[in-house]
Design an enzyme around this catalytic site. Structure first.
Site, PDB file in Angstrom:
ATOM      1  N   LEU A 174     111.064  39.124  59.767  1.00  0.00           N
ATOM      2  CA  LEU A 174     109.821  38.950  60.131  1.00  0.00           C
ATOM      3  C   LEU A 174     108.536  40.077  60.250  1.00  0.00           C
ATOM      4  O   LEU A 174     109.287  40.714  59.442  1.00  0.00           O
ATOM      5  CB  LEU A 174     110.156  38.699  62.318  1.00  0.00           C
ATOM      6  CG  LEU A 174     110.359  37.590  62.580  1.00  0.00           C
ATOM      7  CD1 LEU A 174     111.327  37.030  64.084  1.00  0.00           C
ATOM      8  CD2 LEU A 174     110.051  35.895  61.941  1.00  0.00           C
ATOM      9  N   PRO A 175     107.473  39.327  60.086  1.00  0.00           N
ATOM     10  CA  PRO A 175     106.821  40.617  59.666  1.00  0.00           C
ATOM     11  C   PRO A 175     106.882  42.040  60.081  1.00  0.00           C
ATOM     12  O   PRO A 175     107.124  43.197  59.797  1.00  0.00           O
ATOM     13  CB  PRO A 175     105.021  40.052  59.833  1.00  0.00           C
ATOM     14  CG  PRO A 175     105.206  38.573  59.799  1.00  0.00           C
ATOM     15  CD  PRO A 175     106.597  38.437  60.403  1.00  0.00           C
ATOM     16  N   LYS A 194     114.765  53.741  56.386  1.00  0.00           N
ATOM     17  CA  LYS A 194     114.268  52.172  56.044  1.00  0.00           C
ATOM     18  C   LYS A 194     112.209  53.084  56.186  1.00  0.00           C
ATOM     19  O   LYS A 194     111.940  53.317  55.174  1.00  0.00           O
ATOM     20  CB  LYS A 194     114.050  51.136  56.264  1.00  0.00           C
ATOM     21  CG  LYS A 194     112.453  49.852  55.995  1.00  0.00           C
ATOM     22  CD  LYS A 194     112.639  49.767  55.014  1.00  0.00           C
ATOM     23  CE  LYS A 194     112.141  49.335  54.294  1.00  0.00           C
ATOM     24  NZ  LYS A 194     111.843  48.226  52.668  1.00  0.00           N
ATOM     25  N   LYS A 235     101.459  48.812  57.262  1.00  0.00           N
ATOM     26  CA  LYS A 235     101.987  48.950  58.934  1.00  0.00           C
ATOM     27  C   LYS A 235     103.138  49.911  58.501  1.00  0.00           C
ATOM     28  O   LYS A 235     103.484  50.273  59.662  1.00  0.00           O
ATOM     29  CB  LYS A 235     102.945  47.690  58.723  1.00  0.00           C
ATOM     30  CG  LYS A 235     103.730  47.291  59.758  1.00  0.00           C
ATOM     31  CD  LYS A 235     104.723  46.196  60.006  1.00  0.00           C
ATOM     32  CE  LYS A 235     106.271  46.315  58.850  1.00  0.00           C
ATOM     33  NZ  LYS A 235     106.590  46.030  58.433  1.00  0.00           N
TER      34      LYS A 235
HETATM   35  P1  NAD Z   1     106.189  37.226  54.975  1.00  0.00           P
HETATM   36  O1  NAD Z   1     104.522  37.775  55.844  1.00  0.00           O
HETATM   37  O2  NAD Z   1     106.289  37.025  53.574  1.00  0.00           O
HETATM   38  O3  NAD Z   1     107.167  36.417  55.594  1.00  0.00           O
HETATM   39  C1  NAD Z   1     107.337  36.102  57.404  1.00  0.00           C
HETATM   40  C2  NAD Z   1     107.735  35.246  57.638  1.00  0.00           C
HETATM   41  O4  NAD Z   1     107.816  34.849  58.830  1.00  0.00           O
HETATM   42  C3  NAD Z   1     106.670  33.749  57.525  1.00  0.00           C
HETATM   43  O5  NAD Z   1     106.353  33.140  56.601  1.00  0.00           O
HETATM   44  C4  NAD Z   1     105.957  33.096  59.173  1.00  0.00           C
HETATM   45  O6  NAD Z   1     105.237  32.566  58.899  1.00  0.00           O
HETATM   46  C5  NAD Z   1     107.059  33.538  59.609  1.00  0.00           C
HETATM   47  N1  NAD Z   1     107.167  34.381  61.362  1.00  0.00           N
HETATM   48  C6  NAD Z   1     106.448  34.885  61.897  1.00  0.00           C
HETATM   49  N2  NAD Z   1     106.915  34.640  63.325  1.00  0.00           N
HETATM   50  C7  NAD Z   1     107.348  33.897  63.145  1.00  0.00           C
HETATM   51  C8  NAD Z   1     108.108  33.534  64.543  1.00  0.00           C
HETATM   52  N3  NAD Z   1     108.251  33.394  66.036  1.00  0.00           N
HETATM   53  N4  NAD Z   1     109.690  32.010  64.411  1.00  0.00           N
HETATM   54  C9  NAD Z   1     108.871  31.457  62.457  1.00  0.00           C
HETATM   55  N5  NAD Z   1     109.693  32.408  61.821  1.00  0.00           N
HETATM   56  C10 NAD Z   1     108.287  33.163  62.374  1.00  0.00           C
HETATM   57  O7  NAD Z   1     106.979  38.894  54.937  1.00  0.00           O
HETATM   58  P2  NAD Z   1     107.993  38.980  54.146  1.00  0.00           P
HETATM   59  O8  NAD Z   1     107.405  40.026  52.566  1.00  0.00           O
HETATM   60  O9  NAD Z   1     109.535  38.360  53.805  1.00  0.00           O
HETATM   61  O10 NAD Z   1     108.227  40.658  55.141  1.00  0.00           O
HETATM   62  C11 NAD Z   1     109.671  40.274  56.116  1.00  0.00           C
HETATM   63  C12 NAD Z   1     109.874  41.524  56.401  1.00  0.00           C
HETATM   64  O11 NAD Z   1     110.597  41.862  55.490  1.00  0.00           O
HETATM   65  C13 NAD Z   1     108.383  42.150  56.788  1.00  0.00           C
HETATM   66  O12 NAD Z   1     109.394  43.612  58.142  1.00  0.00           O
HETATM   67  C14 NAD Z   1     108.330  43.256  55.970  1.00  0.00           C
HETATM   68  O13 NAD Z   1     108.106  44.665  55.917  1.00  0.00           O
HETATM   69  C15 NAD Z   1     110.008  43.978  55.109  1.00  0.00           C
HETATM   70  N6  NAD Z   1     110.022  44.147  54.158  1.00  0.00           N
HETATM   71  C16 NAD Z   1     109.481  43.482  52.623  1.00  0.00           C
HETATM   72  C17 NAD Z   1     109.691  43.511  51.428  1.00  0.00           C
HETATM   73  C18 NAD Z   1     108.456  42.882  50.370  1.00  0.00           C
HETATM   74  O14 NAD Z   1     108.748  42.584  48.851  1.00  0.00           O
HETATM   75  N7  NAD Z   1     107.649  41.438  50.808  1.00  0.00           N
HETATM   76  C19 NAD Z   1     110.326  44.658  51.098  1.00  0.00           C
HETATM   77  C20 NAD Z   1     111.464  45.138  51.879  1.00  0.00           C
HETATM   78  C21 NAD Z   1     111.423  44.903  53.293  1.00  0.00           C
END
Ligand code: NAD
Length: 296
Positions: free
Chosen positions: A65-66, A170, A245
């Protein structure tokens, strides 16, 4: 093979879940966005109508999740933990505040559940390729239980320490990444402003002492790397607001430990300005535009 509930199918969660389907696990998935769920059902997963339905009968629950508020909101606010039956293992792969991770893990423990904080590094490319680095906080025993599944999504699995320690490590990594991406952008913009070709300059840096992940694998300059978000109008990838964030989490960690992070703070301010300019949803490498857009 396990019954796995996977919740949060965004840029990272979707390819991670796809790799678990490919490995032969029975996946039940949930996301607030129906289109995200459809991508996974097309790949062979079963859709649940809610997070509560997804975790019923699961051996392992994984969330991606975000931010802290989404993780606390789901596990504690919506009381998802009450629907998870021991000895199910709970793994949260989101990047969140260490205190939030500790709070949710303590609530899980109180219900007899093992929980790991297992944030990842490696970007969307690593999620698709199954080569992520997992940075894990929690007990040795819980990690031993989770390791086989983490190995199907990643290549390197590190045990950082007890609950919350994965998040601390992280956050340190991402503070450095934010600084490196801004610094790489600044150096490339300087070179281009002085007549250099950005691809030639990137090749030089990649074999010189300024070498780093941003120049080598995730170049912020458009058309230098075909696969990088910079060559796709900064779509997908790791959002500017997610980097903002993480730099905020680093600032909080610095305050609570009385540590000095002047470069991290400067980077946080650059990404904040960039986000305020309307680029929050673009990949964070679009920070290069702060250096290249001419004032109107
Ligand atoms: P994103 O915003 O693309 O995806 C998050 C998903 O969570 C969305 O599809 C949203 O609809 C869903 N969501 C939110 N609340 C929810 C709930 N209550 N129930 C069900 N689904 C819910 O984000 P992302 O890029 O996939 O990143 C996710 C996490 O990973 C974040 O914490 C980010 O910091 C971390 N991260 C991201 C990357 C990257 O390159 N994108 C790399 C490393 C870590």
């Amino acid at each position: 093979m396990s019954n796995i509930a996977f919740i949060g199918l965004g840029n990272m969660g979707a390819p991670m879940a796809q790799n678990l389907v490919k490995a032969g696990h029975a996946l039940t998935v949930f996301d607030l966005v129906p289109a995200a769920v459809r991508m996974l059902t097309d790949a062979g997963a079963r859709a649940a109508a809610s997070a509560t339905e997804a975790v019923a009968g699961a051996d392992i629950v994984i969330t991606m999740l975000p931010a802290s508020r989404h993780v606390e909101g789901l596990y504690l606010g919506e009381d998802l933990l009450a629907h998870v039956q021991p000895p199910t293992l709970v793994i949260d792969c989101s990047t969140i505040a260490p205190d939030a991770a500790r709070k949710v893990a303590a609530a899980a423990r109180a219900r007899g559940l093992d929980m790991l904080d297992a944030p990842v590094s490696g970007g969307t490319g690593g999620a698709v390729a199954g080569t992520l680095t997992f940075i894990v906080g929690g007990s040795e025993d819980a990690l031993a239980r989770g390791r086989p599944v983490l190995e199907q999504m990643g290549k390197n699995i590190f045990h950082a320490g007890p609950s919350g320690a994965g998040q601390v490590a992280k956050i340190c990594n991402n503070m450095l990444l934010g600084i490196l991406m801004a610094g790489t952008s600044e150096a490339l913009a300087l070179g281009v402003a002085n007549g250099l070709d950005p691809k030639v300059l990137s090749d030089i840096i990649a074999k010189s002492s300024g070498r780093n992940w941003a120049t080598e694998l995730y170049n912020p300059w458009p058309e230098v790397m075909a696969h990088a978000p910079a060559s796709k109008d900064y779509a997908g990838g790791f959002g500017t607001d997610l980097m903002l964030k993480d730099l905020g989490l680093a600032a909080e960690a610095a305050l609570s430990a009385r540590a000095a992070t002047p470069l991290g703070e400067l980077a946080r301010n650059l990404y904040a300005l960039h986000s305020q300019g309307g680029s929050g949803a673009l990949d964070f490498s679009s920070i290069v535009r702060l250096y290249t857009q001419k004032p109107r």
